[in-house]
Design an enzyme around this catalytic site. Structure first.
Site, PDB file in Angstrom:
ATOM      1  CG  LEU A 186      -1.976  -0.921   1.220  1.00  0.00           C
ATOM      2  CD1 LEU A 186      -2.594  -1.168   2.715  1.00  0.00           C
ATOM      3  CD2 LEU A 186      -2.947  -0.915   0.301  1.00  0.00           C
TER       4      LEU A 186
ATOM      5  CG  PHE B  37      12.216   3.689   9.650  1.00  0.00           C
ATOM      6  CD1 PHE B  37      11.529   4.874  10.035  1.00  0.00           C
ATOM      7  CD2 PHE B  37      13.824   3.872   9.570  1.00  0.00           C
ATOM      8  CE1 PHE B  37      12.298   6.256  10.199  1.00  0.00           C
ATOM      9  CE2 PHE B  37      14.183   5.202   9.938  1.00  0.00           C
ATOM     10  CZ  PHE B  37      13.750   5.910  10.168  1.00  0.00           C
ATOM     11  N   GLY B  38      10.191   1.025   6.228  1.00  0.00           N
ATOM     12  CA  GLY B  38       9.301  -0.223   6.112  1.00  0.00           C
ATOM     13  C   GLY B  38       8.352   0.167   4.891  1.00  0.00           C
TER      14      GLY B  38
ATOM     15  CG  ASP C  51       5.175  14.516  11.185  1.00  0.00           C
ATOM     16  OD1 ASP C  51       5.693  13.129  10.809  1.00  0.00           O
ATOM     17  OD2 ASP C  51       5.192  15.331  10.396  1.00  0.00           O
TER      18      ASP C  51
ATOM     19  CE  LYS D 206       5.103  13.954   6.754  1.00  0.00           C
ATOM     20  NZ  LYS D 206       5.979  14.101   8.021  1.00  0.00           N
TER      21      LYS D 206
ATOM     22  CG  ASN E 258       1.811  11.485   8.444  1.00  0.00           C
ATOM     23  OD1 ASN E 258       2.337  10.747   8.051  1.00  0.00           O
ATOM     24  ND2 ASN E 258       2.375  12.258   9.217  1.00  0.00           N
TER      25      ASN E 258
ATOM     26  CG  ASP F 286       3.578   8.017  10.372  1.00  0.00           C
ATOM     27  OD1 ASP F 286       4.011   8.251   9.434  1.00  0.00           O
ATOM     28  OD2 ASP F 286       3.985   7.339  11.493  1.00  0.00           O
TER      29      ASP F 286
ATOM     30  CB  THR G 285       9.038  17.955   6.166  1.00  0.00           C
ATOM     31  OG1 THR G 285       7.395  18.158   6.504  1.00  0.00           O
ATOM     32  CG2 THR G 285       9.137  16.555   5.979  1.00  0.00           C
TER      33      THR G 285
HETATM   34  C1  LIG Z   1      -2.470   3.717  -0.395  1.00  0.00           C
HETATM   35  C2  LIG Z   1      -4.047   3.269  -0.460  1.00  0.00           C
HETATM   36  N1  LIG Z   1      -4.891   3.310  -1.483  1.00  0.00           N
HETATM   37  N2  LIG Z   1      -5.948   2.553  -0.882  1.00  0.00           N
HETATM   38  C3  LIG Z   1      -6.992   2.436  -2.247  1.00  0.00           C
HETATM   39  C4  LIG Z   1      -6.065   2.404   0.224  1.00  0.00           C
HETATM   40  C5  LIG Z   1      -4.766   2.679   0.486  1.00  0.00           C
HETATM   41  C6  LIG Z   1      -4.135   2.745   2.231  1.00  0.00           C
HETATM   42  N3  LIG Z   1      -3.187   3.158   2.445  1.00  0.00           N
HETATM   43  C7  LIG Z   1      -3.204   2.416   3.839  1.00  0.00           C
HETATM   44  C8  LIG Z   1      -2.014   3.102   4.683  1.00  0.00           C
HETATM   45  C9  LIG Z   1      -0.617   3.334   4.509  1.00  0.00           C
HETATM   46  C10 LIG Z   1      -0.214   2.996   3.257  1.00  0.00           C
HETATM   47  N4  LIG Z   1       1.038   3.686   3.114  1.00  0.00           N
HETATM   48  N5  LIG Z   1       1.116   4.238   4.252  1.00  0.00           N
HETATM   49  C11 LIG Z   1       2.126   5.420   4.468  1.00  0.00           C
HETATM   50  C12 LIG Z   1       3.270   4.840   5.262  1.00  0.00           C
HETATM   51  C13 LIG Z   1       3.949   3.762   4.904  1.00  0.00           C
HETATM   52  C14 LIG Z   1       4.958   3.213   5.484  1.00  0.00           C
HETATM   53  C15 LIG Z   1       5.302   3.664   6.896  1.00  0.00           C
HETATM   54  C16 LIG Z   1       4.796   4.869   6.867  1.00  0.00           C
HETATM   55  C17 LIG Z   1       3.625   5.464   6.348  1.00  0.00           C
HETATM   56  C18 LIG Z   1       0.074   4.346   5.151  1.00  0.00           C
HETATM   57  C19 LIG Z   1      -2.562   2.514   6.131  1.00  0.00           C
HETATM   58 CL1  LIG Z   1      -1.220   2.582   7.458  1.00  0.00          CL
HETATM   59  C20 LIG Z   1      -3.807   2.203   6.437  1.00  0.00           C
HETATM   60  N6  LIG Z   1      -4.693   1.876   5.716  1.00  0.00           N
HETATM   61  C21 LIG Z   1      -4.297   2.331   4.142  1.00  0.00           C
HETATM   62  N7  LIG Z   1      -5.004   2.484   2.969  1.00  0.00           N
END
Ligand SMILES: Cc1nn(C)cc1-c1nc2c(-c3cnn(Cc4ccccc4)c3)c(Cl)cnc2[nH]1
Length: 278
Positions: free
Chosen positions: A21, A26-27, A138, A140, A143, A156, A173
Site C-alpha cells: 500500500l 523504515f518499512g 507531524d 501533514k 499522514n 502515523d 519536515t
Molecule cells: C494507499 C491506499 N490506497 N488505497 C485504496 C488504500 C490505501 C491505504 N494505505 C493505507 C495505509 C498506508 C499505506 N502507506 N502508508 C504510508 C506509510 C507507509 C509506511 C510507513 C509509514 C507510512 C500508510 C495505512 Cl497505514 C492504512 N490504511 C491504508 N489504506
C-alpha cells in the site's frame, strides 16, 4: 478484530499478505487479511535493523503505546503488534479510501466544503488527543487517510509525544512546523493548531503557505509568518480569517480548537458527519 486484538501471540502465519500500500523510511505497509476472521487490515512492516541504525527504538515504542491507546473515529486504530527476528509488524486499521494527499494532488485544491469538513475532523481528533496529553506534531497530508465513506483518519503517530508540558525535540519536515519548532524552542499543544492553519491553506490553494525553493527560505518565511493569499474566487474571506487566526507566531494567541469548531467558516461549510456529497 477488536476482541482478537488483545490476543498476545500474533505471528505472520495469522495473516494473508496482499498488495503493497505504501512505503516509509523504515518499512512498507501491506494490505493483509487475518486468516481466520478474514478481517482486512493494513500491516506495517518495520525492519529492526533500520530502527536500531537510527536509534528510534524509543520513538517506535512511544508511537505504538500512543496509537494503541487512542480510540477516535478520526484516528487510525493500531489493533496490535508482533515481531520476528528481523521485523516488527504493526496491525493497523485499513483505510479503504487511501491517502488524502492523492485526492489533493489529483484535484489541485479542495472545495471549501471538503476543506472545512477535513479541518473540522482534524480539530475533533486533535481535541481528543490533547485531552489525553498527546501532541501529534507531524500532521501533514501524507499522514492523512480516508475511510470507505471519505472520512478522514490521522495515521502515523511516529513523531507524537505524551506531554503535560513543553517539549524540545525537533522533528518533521519544515512546511508544517510552527515557528517555535523550527527554532527548536520549547513547544506545546499549540503546534498542532498552527499546523491546522497550514493544512487549511494547503487544502484550499494546493500548496503550503510558506513553501519555498530551499529549506532556509521556508524557515525564513515561517519565522516572519510571511503569509500571502493568491487572489482566487474559490476561497472566501472567512477562510482567510481562520487561517490568519491560526498562523500566529505567539502560540498562546492562536485560535483554540474549541473556537475553530465555532468559527463561521467551519459552521457554514463543514459536513457534521465528516463526509460530504461528492
Ligand atoms: C494507499 C491506499 N490506497 N488505497 C485504496 C488504500 C490505501 C491505504 N494505505 C493505507 C495505509 C498506508 C499505506 N502507506 N502508508 C504510508 C506509510 C507507509 C509506511 C510507513 C509509514 C507510512 C500508510 C495505512 Cl497505514 C492504512 N490504511 C491504508 N489504506
Amino acid at each position: 478484530m477488536a476482541s482478537e486484538s488483545v490476543k498476545r501471540d500474533w505471528s505472520i502465519r495469522d495473516f494473508e499478505i496482499g498488495k503493497p500500500l505504501g512505503k516509509g523510511k523504515f518499512g512498507r505497509v501491506y494490505l493483509a487479511r487475518e486468516a481466520k476472521s478474514k478481517y482486512i487490515v493494513a500491516l506495517k512492516v518495520i525492519f529492526k535493523e533500520q530502527i536500531e541504525k537510527y536509534r528510534l527504538q524509543h520513538q517506535l515504542k512511544r508511537e505504538m503505546a500512543i496509537q494503541t491507546s487512542l480510540r477516535h473515529p478520526h484516528v487510525l486504530r493500531l489493533y496490535g503488534w508482533f515481531h520476528d527476528a528481523e521485523r516488527i509488524f504493526l496491525i493497523l486499521e485499513y483505510a479503504h479510501g487511501g491517502e488524502l494527499y492523492g485526492e489533493l494532488r489529483r484535484s489541485g485544491h479542495l472545495s471549501e466544503k471538503q476543506a472545512a469538513t477535513y479541518i473540522a475532523s482534524l480539530t475533533h481528533a486533535l481535541a481528543y488527543c490533547h485531552e489525553k496529553h498527546v501532541i501529534h506534531r507531524d500532521i501533514k497530508p501524507e499522514n492523512l487517510l480516508l475511510d470507505h465513506e471519505g472520512r478522514l483518519k490521522i495515521a502515523d503517530f511516529g513523531w507524537s509525544v505524551q506531554s503535560k508540558n513543553k517539549r524540545h525535540t525537533m522533528c518533521g519536515t519544515l512546511d508544517y512546523l510552527a515557528p517555535e519548532m523550527v527554532e527548536n524552542k520549547a513547544h506545546d499543544y499549540a503546534v498542532d493548531n498552527w499546523t491546522l492553519g497550514i493544512l487549511c491553506y494547503e487544502f484550499l490553494y494546493g500548496v503550503p503557505p510558506f513553501e519555498a525553493d530551499s529549506q532556509a527560505d521556508t524557515f525564513r518565511r515561517i519565522m516572519k509568518v510571511d503569509l500571502t493569499f493568491p487572489s482566487t474566487p474559490h476561497v472566501s474571506a472567512e477562510a482567510k480569517v481562520l487561517i490568519t487566526q491560526l498562523l500566529v507566531k505567539d502560540s498562546a494567541k492562536r485560535l483554540s480548537l474549541e473556537n475553530i469548531l465555532k468559527h463561521p467558516w467551519i459552521i457554514m461549510n463543514a459536513d457534521p458527519n465528516g463526509t460530504f456529497p461528492k
